[in-house]
Design a protein around this motif. Structure first.
Motif, mmCIF file in Angstrom:
data_model
loop_
_atom_site.group_PDB
_atom_site.id
_atom_site.type_symbol
_atom_site.label_atom_id
_atom_site.label_comp_id
_atom_site.label_asym_id
_atom_site.label_seq_id
_atom_site.Cartn_x
_atom_site.Cartn_y
_atom_site.Cartn_z
ATOM 1 N N TYR A 181 0.840 -1.197 0.000
ATOM 2 C CA TYR A 181 0.000 0.000 0.000
ATOM 3 C C TYR A 181 0.872 1.242 0.000
ATOM 4 N N ALA A 182 0.469 2.248 -0.770
ATOM 5 C CA ALA A 182 1.122 3.554 -0.736
ATOM 6 C C ALA A 182 0.364 4.422 0.251
ATOM 7 N N GLY A 183 1.081 4.915 1.248
ATOM 8 C CA GLY A 183 0.477 5.775 2.258
ATOM 9 C C GLY A 183 0.649 7.236 1.880
ATOM 10 N N LYS A 184 0.875 8.049 2.895
ATOM 11 C CA LYS A 184 1.021 9.491 2.669
ATOM 12 C C LYS A 184 2.380 9.826 2.065
ATOM 13 N N ALA A 185 2.353 10.830 1.195
ATOM 14 C CA ALA A 185 3.583 11.316 0.569
ATOM 15 C C ALA A 185 3.991 12.629 1.213
ATOM 16 N N GLY A 186 5.280 12.779 1.388
ATOM 17 C CA GLY A 186 5.858 14.050 1.808
ATOM 18 C C GLY A 186 6.568 14.659 0.613
ATOM 19 N N ASN A 187 7.362 15.659 0.857
ATOM 20 C CA ASN A 187 8.101 16.304 -0.227
ATOM 21 C C ASN A 187 9.115 15.344 -0.859
ATOM 22 N N THR A 188 9.806 14.571 -0.002
ATOM 23 C CA THR A 188 10.847 13.665 -0.477
ATOM 24 C C THR A 188 10.591 12.213 -0.070
ATOM 25 N N SER A 189 9.476 11.951 0.587
ATOM 26 C CA SER A 189 9.252 10.616 1.143
ATOM 27 C C SER A 189 7.852 10.083 0.853
ATOM 28 N N LEU A 190 7.737 8.782 1.028
ATOM 29 C CA LEU A 190 6.459 8.095 0.840
ATOM 30 C C LEU A 190 6.366 6.978 1.858
ATOM 31 N N GLU A 191 5.243 6.910 2.574
ATOM 32 C CA GLU A 191 4.994 5.794 3.474
ATOM 33 C C GLU A 191 4.570 4.584 2.649
ATOM 34 N N SER A 192 5.062 3.418 3.018
ATOM 35 C CA SER A 192 4.588 2.180 2.395
ATOM 36 C C SER A 192 4.210 1.208 3.502
ATOM 37 N N TRP A 193 3.132 0.479 3.261
ATOM 38 C CA TRP A 193 2.587 -0.468 4.231
ATOM 39 C C TRP A 193 2.452 -1.830 3.565
ATOM 40 N N TYR A 194 2.498 -2.875 4.366
ATOM 41 C CA TYR A 194 2.461 -4.245 3.848
ATOM 42 C C TYR A 194 1.585 -5.117 4.732
ATOM 43 N N GLU A 195 0.916 -6.064 4.099
ATOM 44 C CA GLU A 195 0.186 -7.106 4.811
ATOM 45 C C GLU A 195 0.615 -8.439 4.216
ATOM 46 N N ILE A 196 0.829 -9.420 5.080
ATOM 47 C CA ILE A 196 1.211 -10.757 4.631
ATOM 48 C C ILE A 196 0.100 -11.722 5.023
ATOM 49 N N PHE A 197 -0.443 -12.405 3.999
ATOM 50 C CA PHE A 197 -1.528 -13.366 4.184
ATOM 51 C C PHE A 197 -1.116 -14.730 3.647
ATOM 52 N N ASP A 198 -1.722 -15.786 4.172
ATOM 53 C CA ASP A 198 -1.577 -17.105 3.566
ATOM 54 C C ASP A 198 -2.378 -17.096 2.268
ATOM 55 N N SER A 199 -1.745 -17.502 1.169
ATOM 56 C CA SER A 199 -2.397 -17.456 -0.143
ATOM 57 C C SER A 199 -3.611 -18.366 -0.239
ATOM 58 N N LYS A 200 -3.609 -19.461 0.506
ATOM 59 C CA LYS A 200 -4.734 -20.412 0.426
ATOM 60 C C LYS A 200 -5.834 -20.123 1.432
ATOM 61 N N THR A 201 -5.452 -19.832 2.674
ATOM 62 C CA THR A 201 -6.459 -19.704 3.732
ATOM 63 C C THR A 201 -6.873 -18.268 4.021
ATOM 64 N N GLY A 202 -6.047 -17.317 3.619
ATOM 65 C CA GLY A 202 -6.340 -15.917 3.913
ATOM 66 C C GLY A 202 -5.937 -15.492 5.315
ATOM 67 N N VAL A 203 -5.317 -16.382 6.091
ATOM 68 C CA VAL A 203 -4.866 -16.031 7.437
ATOM 69 C C VAL A 203 -3.822 -14.917 7.331
ATOM 70 N N LYS A 204 -3.969 -13.913 8.176
ATOM 71 C CA LYS A 204 -3.036 -12.791 8.160
ATOM 72 C C LYS A 204 -1.897 -13.064 9.153
ATOM 73 N N TYR A 205 -0.659 -13.036 8.637
ATOM 74 C CA TYR A 205 0.509 -13.329 9.463
ATOM 75 C C TYR A 205 1.189 -12.086 10.031
#
Length: 135
Positions: free
Chosen positions: A81-105
């Motif tokens: 995910y792209a979060g908020k942008a600053g003048n020289t920066s950008l927040e990035s966020w991540y989620e990790i899930f099991d591809s088969k079950t959808g469980v969030k790790y």
């Protein structure tokens, strides 16, 4: 848009047997490699003008929240995910899930700063990335 920002990419990555630690689950460093792989895959997919003097992303802050242990064998889906942008920066966020079950790790964060490798200073974030940022 999610609580983290705008979904910009999603990839699947297999957990390797050697990614496990002595306790039989994925070592915490593996999650950061997953975040890195997702970030590089995403940034490589963004059509940006390249600067002749060599500018690019560096990470100045990163974190992870481990929600559930990850065991081999598994394939994970990493959402970026792209979060908020600053003048020289950008927040990035991540989620990790099991591809088969959808469980969030896990969930993760990295603050990306656009950096001029010649002057050794931060520089303006490319408009192509700024356009993807959350409001």
């Amino acid at each position: 848009m999610s609580e983290f920002g705008n979904l910009v990419d999603s990839i699947e990555i297999p957990l390797r047997w050697g990614d496990q630690d002595a306790y039989g689950h994925a070592n915490n460093t593996v999650y950061f490699r997953f975040f890195e792989e997702a970030r590089i895959t995403w940034l490589d997919s963004v059509p940006m003008k390249t600067a002749p003097k060599g500018t690019g992303p560096i990470i100045i802050k990163t974190s992870a929240t481990f929600l559930k242990e990850l065991n081999y064998p598994a394939t994970v889906q990493v959402r970026t995910y792209a979060g908020k942008a600053g003048n020289t920066s950008l927040e990035s966020w991540y989620e990790i899930f099991d591809s088969k079950t959808g469980v969030k790790y896990a969930e993760g964060y990295a603050k990306i700063v656009w950096f001029d490798h010649e002057t050794r200073k931060s520089t303006r974030l490319p408009d192509e990335l700024r356009a993807l940022a959350a409001e």
